[in-house]
Write a protein that holds these residues in place. Structure first.
Motif, PDB file in Angstrom:
ATOM      1  N   THR A 112       0.825  -1.209   0.000  1.00 40.69           N
ATOM      2  CA  THR A 112       0.000   0.000   0.000  1.00 40.69           C
ATOM      3  C   THR A 112       0.859   1.259   0.000  1.00 40.69           C
ATOM      4  O   THR A 112       0.443   2.283  -0.528  1.00 40.69           O
ATOM      5  N   LYS A 113       2.066   1.187   0.555  1.00 40.82           N
ATOM      6  CA  LYS A 113       2.980   2.342   0.482  1.00 40.82           C
ATOM      7  C   LYS A 113       3.371   2.613  -0.969  1.00 40.82           C
ATOM      8  O   LYS A 113       3.391   3.761  -1.415  1.00 40.82           O
ATOM      9  N   VAL A 114       3.659   1.550  -1.722  1.00 44.74           N
ATOM     10  CA  VAL A 114       3.989   1.708  -3.146  1.00 44.74           C
ATOM     11  C   VAL A 114       2.792   2.289  -3.896  1.00 44.74           C
ATOM     12  O   VAL A 114       2.943   3.187  -4.736  1.00 44.74           O
ATOM     13  N   LEU A 115       1.590   1.797  -3.580  1.00 43.39           N
ATOM     14  CA  LEU A 115       0.386   2.335  -4.224  1.00 43.39           C
ATOM     15  C   LEU A 115       0.222   3.821  -3.922  1.00 43.39           C
ATOM     16  O   LEU A 115      -0.105   4.617  -4.809  1.00 43.39           O
ATOM     17  N   ASN A 116       0.451   4.201  -2.670  1.00 47.37           N
ATOM     18  CA  ASN A 116       0.345   5.614  -2.292  1.00 47.37           C
ATOM     19  C   ASN A 116       1.374   6.461  -3.036  1.00 47.37           C
ATOM     20  O   ASN A 116       1.062   7.569  -3.475  1.00 47.37           O
ATOM     21  N   ASP A 117       2.593   5.942  -3.190  1.00 51.06           N
ATOM     22  CA  ASP A 117       3.623   6.673  -3.932  1.00 51.06           C
ATOM     23  C   ASP A 117       3.214   6.876  -5.388  1.00 51.06           C
ATOM     24  O   ASP A 117       3.385   7.960  -5.948  1.00 51.06           O
ATOM     25  N   ILE A 118       2.681   5.829  -5.991  1.00 53.72           N
ATOM     26  CA  ILE A 118       2.236   5.932  -7.387  1.00 53.72           C
ATOM     27  C   ILE A 118       1.112   6.949  -7.507  1.00 53.72           C
ATOM     28  O   ILE A 118       1.098   7.782  -8.432  1.00 53.72           O
ATOM     29  N   MET A 119       0.157   6.910  -6.571  1.00 54.43           N
ATOM     30  CA  MET A 119      -0.963   7.852  -6.641  1.00 54.43           C
ATOM     31  C   MET A 119      -0.504   9.282  -6.387  1.00 54.43           C
ATOM     32  O   MET A 119      -1.038  10.222  -6.970  1.00 54.43           O
ATOM     33  N   GLU A 120       0.499   9.472  -5.536  1.00 54.94           N
ATOM     34  CA  GLU A 120       1.030  10.814  -5.323  1.00 54.94           C
ATOM     35  C   GLU A 120       1.698  11.343  -6.591  1.00 54.94           C
ATOM     36  O   GLU A 120       1.586  12.525  -6.909  1.00 54.94           O
ATOM     37  N   GLU A 121       2.398  10.456  -7.327  1.00 52.79           N
ATOM     38  CA  GLU A 121       2.976  10.852  -8.615  1.00 52.79           C
ATOM     39  C   GLU A 121       1.879  11.247  -9.595  1.00 52.79           C
ATOM     40  O   GLU A 121       2.014  12.229 -10.327  1.00 52.79           O
ATOM     41  N   SER A 122       0.803  10.477  -9.607  1.00 52.57           N
ATOM     42  CA  SER A 122      -0.283  10.795 -10.543  1.00 52.57           C
ATOM     43  C   SER A 122      -0.983  12.090 -10.143  1.00 52.57           C
ATOM     44  O   SER A 122      -1.474  12.820 -10.997  1.00 52.57           O
ATOM     45  N   ILE A 123      -1.010  12.385  -8.847  1.00 52.33           N
ATOM     46  CA  ILE A 123      -1.592  13.658  -8.398  1.00 52.33           C
ATOM     47  C   ILE A 123      -0.758  14.817  -8.929  1.00 52.33           C
ATOM     48  O   ILE A 123      -1.295  15.832  -9.382  1.00 52.33           O
ATOM     49  N   THR A 124       0.567  14.668  -8.914  1.00 54.51           N
ATOM     50  CA  THR A 124       1.445  15.704  -9.465  1.00 54.51           C
ATOM     51  C   THR A 124       1.162  15.893 -10.946  1.00 54.51           C
ATOM     52  O   THR A 124       1.061  17.029 -11.440  1.00 54.51           O
ATOM     53  N   SER A 125       1.024  14.794 -11.672  1.00 59.58           N
ATOM     54  CA  SER A 125       0.700  14.880 -13.103  1.00 59.58           C
ATOM     55  C   SER A 125      -0.649  15.549 -13.296  1.00 59.58           C
ATOM     56  O   SER A 125      -0.839  16.338 -14.221  1.00 59.58           O
ATOM     57  N   PHE A 126      -1.562  15.235 -12.422  1.00 55.13           N
ATOM     58  CA  PHE A 126      -2.900  15.807 -12.553  1.00 55.13           C
ATOM     59  C   PHE A 126      -2.922  17.291 -12.230  1.00 55.13           C
ATOM     60  O   PHE A 126      -3.683  18.048 -12.831  1.00 55.13           O
ATOM     61  N   LEU A 162       1.382   0.482 -11.546  1.00 51.13           N
ATOM     62  CA  LEU A 162       0.345   0.118 -10.580  1.00 51.13           C
ATOM     63  C   LEU A 162      -0.140  -1.311 -10.829  1.00 51.13           C
ATOM     64  O   LEU A 162      -0.252  -2.115  -9.897  1.00 51.13           O
ATOM     65  N   LEU A 163      -0.402  -1.645 -12.082  1.00 52.60           N
ATOM     66  CA  LEU A 163      -0.863  -2.991 -12.425  1.00 52.60           C
ATOM     67  C   LEU A 163       0.217  -4.035 -12.167  1.00 52.60           C
ATOM     68  O   LEU A 163      -0.087  -5.150 -11.717  1.00 52.60           O
ATOM     69  N   ASP A 164       1.490  -3.686 -12.448  1.00 50.19           N
ATOM     70  CA  ASP A 164       2.591  -4.614 -12.163  1.00 50.19           C
ATOM     71  C   ASP A 164       2.713  -4.878 -10.668  1.00 50.19           C
ATOM     72  O   ASP A 164       2.912  -6.019 -10.245  1.00 50.19           O
ATOM     73  N   GLU A 165       2.595  -3.829  -9.869  1.00 46.66           N
ATOM     74  CA  GLU A 165       2.670  -3.997  -8.412  1.00 46.66           C
ATOM     75  C   GLU A 165       1.516  -4.855  -7.906  1.00 46.66           C
ATOM     76  O   GLU A 165       1.691  -5.689  -7.019  1.00 46.66           O
ATOM     77  N   ARG A 166       0.323  -4.648  -8.473  1.00 40.00           N
ATOM     78  CA  ARG A 166      -0.828  -5.467  -8.066  1.00 40.00           C
ATOM     79  C   ARG A 166      -0.591  -6.929  -8.414  1.00 40.00           C
ATOM     80  O   ARG A 166      -0.837  -7.821  -7.602  1.00 40.00           O
ATOM     81  N   ALA A 167      -0.083  -7.186  -9.628  1.00 42.14           N
ATOM     82  CA  ALA A 167       0.190  -8.568 -10.046  1.00 42.14           C
ATOM     83  C   ALA A 167       1.260  -9.199  -9.156  1.00 42.14           C
ATOM     84  O   ALA A 167       1.137 -10.364  -8.745  1.00 42.14           O
ATOM     85  N   ARG A 168       2.299  -8.437  -8.826  1.00 41.98           N
ATOM     86  CA  ARG A 168       3.373  -8.937  -7.971  1.00 41.98           C
ATOM     87  C   ARG A 168       2.831  -9.273  -6.578  1.00 41.98           C
ATOM     88  O   ARG A 168       3.108 -10.340  -6.033  1.00 41.98           O
ATOM     89  N   PHE A 169       2.023  -8.385  -6.026  1.00 43.14           N
ATOM     90  CA  PHE A 169       1.464  -8.643  -4.698  1.00 43.14           C
ATOM     91  C   PHE A 169       0.539  -9.857  -4.729  1.00 43.14           C
ATOM     92  O   PHE A 169       0.575 -10.688  -3.823  1.00 43.14           O
ATOM     93  N   ASN A 170      -0.285  -9.959  -5.761  1.00 43.38           N
ATOM     94  CA  ASN A 170      -1.197 -11.106  -5.867  1.00 43.38           C
ATOM     95  C   ASN A 170      -0.422 -12.415  -5.956  1.00 43.38           C
ATOM     96  O   ASN A 170      -0.817 -13.413  -5.340  1.00 43.38           O
ATOM     97  N   THR A 171       0.678 -12.428  -6.692  1.00 41.34           N
ATOM     98  CA  THR A 171       1.492 -13.638  -6.819  1.00 41.34           C
ATOM     99  C   THR A 171       2.066 -14.049  -5.467  1.00 41.34           C
ATOM    100  O   THR A 171       1.969 -15.213  -5.069  1.00 41.34           O
ATOM    101  N   VAL A 172       2.634 -13.096  -4.750  1.00 39.73           N
ATOM    102  CA  VAL A 172       3.218 -13.394  -3.437  1.00 39.73           C
ATOM    103  C   VAL A 172       2.122 -13.801  -2.448  1.00 39.73           C
ATOM    104  O   VAL A 172       2.269 -14.778  -1.708  1.00 39.73           O
ATOM    105  N   ASN A 173       1.028 -13.079  -2.450  1.00 35.39           N
ATOM    106  CA  ASN A 173      -0.068 -13.369  -1.524  1.00 35.39           C
ATOM    107  C   ASN A 173      -0.647 -14.758  -1.789  1.00 35.39           C
ATOM    108  O   ASN A 173      -0.917 -15.516  -0.848  1.00 35.39           O
ATOM    109  N   ASP A 174      -0.822 -15.110  -3.069  1.00 35.96           N
ATOM    110  CA  ASP A 174      -1.334 -16.442  -3.411  1.00 35.96           C
ATOM    111  C   ASP A 174      -0.350 -17.534  -3.002  1.00 35.96           C
ATOM    112  O   ASP A 174      -0.758 -18.600  -2.541  1.00 35.96           O
ATOM    113  N   ALA A 175       0.947 -17.284  -3.178  1.00 36.10           N
ATOM    114  CA  ALA A 175       1.956 -18.271  -2.776  1.00 36.10           C
ATOM    115  C   ALA A 175       1.908 -18.493  -1.263  1.00 36.10           C
ATOM    116  O   ALA A 175       1.995 -19.632  -0.790  1.00 36.10           O
ATOM    117  N   ILE A 176       1.762 -17.433  -0.507  1.00 37.03           N
ATOM    118  CA  ILE A 176       1.683 -17.562   0.951  1.00 37.03           C
ATOM    119  C   ILE A 176       0.425 -18.331   1.347  1.00 37.03           C
ATOM    120  O   ILE A 176       0.447 -19.153   2.259  1.00 37.03           O
TER     121      ILE A 176
END
Length: 187
Positions: A112-126, A162-176
């Motif tokens: 979620t920290k990575v997600l927040n960082d990405i959204m903060e970058e998009s806020i700057t773009s916006f 954002l989508l890559d981070e979601r896929a990475r988290f889902n892979t790790v979460n599913d493995a656990i």
């Protein structure tokens, strides 16, 4: 006589019913730890909400400015794409920040920290998009379009991240999940 009999039946029933009780046990250390953990989770949720709320506010303001800008910029598919991308990213982030199917809190906090960082970058773009489409800014439509095209490319890269981070988290979460299932089957 009837009353005496009825009272004696009720008293017999009340006295014959077994009573169960349990001692109340308190653990001050565990209580303190639970309160600290809850406070950290509350702070993290507040920060996530703040980022999502900022994104929503910027999106609303940008749409208001978009309605006021010249016809060429208003009809530009790039502006619509930038607005659409921001909306999609906001929706994905909101969904991901409210997941309940997590197995490790530390991994989810990092995610979620990575997600927040990405959204903060998009806020700057916006913020930049909001400035660009403002009718008060003295720019030609061509200059605006060039910056909007750059913003579109940048937001697409952020969405891919954002989508890559979601896929990475889902892979790790599913493995656990699978490892936990295998451990419970062996027990």
């Amino acid at each position: 006589m009837r009353r005496i009999f009825l009272c004696s039946v009720i008293m017999t029933f009340c006295l014959a019913t077994p009573a169960f009780s349990q001692f109340v046990v308190t653990d001050p250390a565990l209580t303190q730890l639970s309160q600290i953990t809850w406070a950290k989770e509350l702070k993290q949720a507040y920060e996530q909400f703040k980022v999502l709320d900022n994104s929503r506010n910027i999106l609303t303001e940008s749409l208001d400015l978009y309605r006021k800008v010249s016809g060429l910029i208003q009809n530009s598919k790039m502006v619509l794409n930038v607005l659409k991308l921001q909306g999609e990213m906001l929706k994905i982030s909101a969904t991901e920040c409210s997941r309940t199917d997590i197995y490790t809190q530390e991994g989810y906090n990092a995610y979620t920290k990575v997600l927040n960082d990405i959204m903060e970058e998009s806020i700057t773009s916006f913020d930049l998009l909001r400035t660009i489409i403002s009718p008060d800014l003295k720019m030609t439509d061509g200059e605006r379009l060039k910056i909007i095209i750059d913003l579109d490319a940048k937001l697409r890269a952020q969405q891919d991240k954002l989508l890559d981070e979601r896929a990475r988290f889902n892979t790790v979460n599913d493995a656990i999940k699978r490892i936990a299932a295998l451990k419970s089957d062996k027990s």
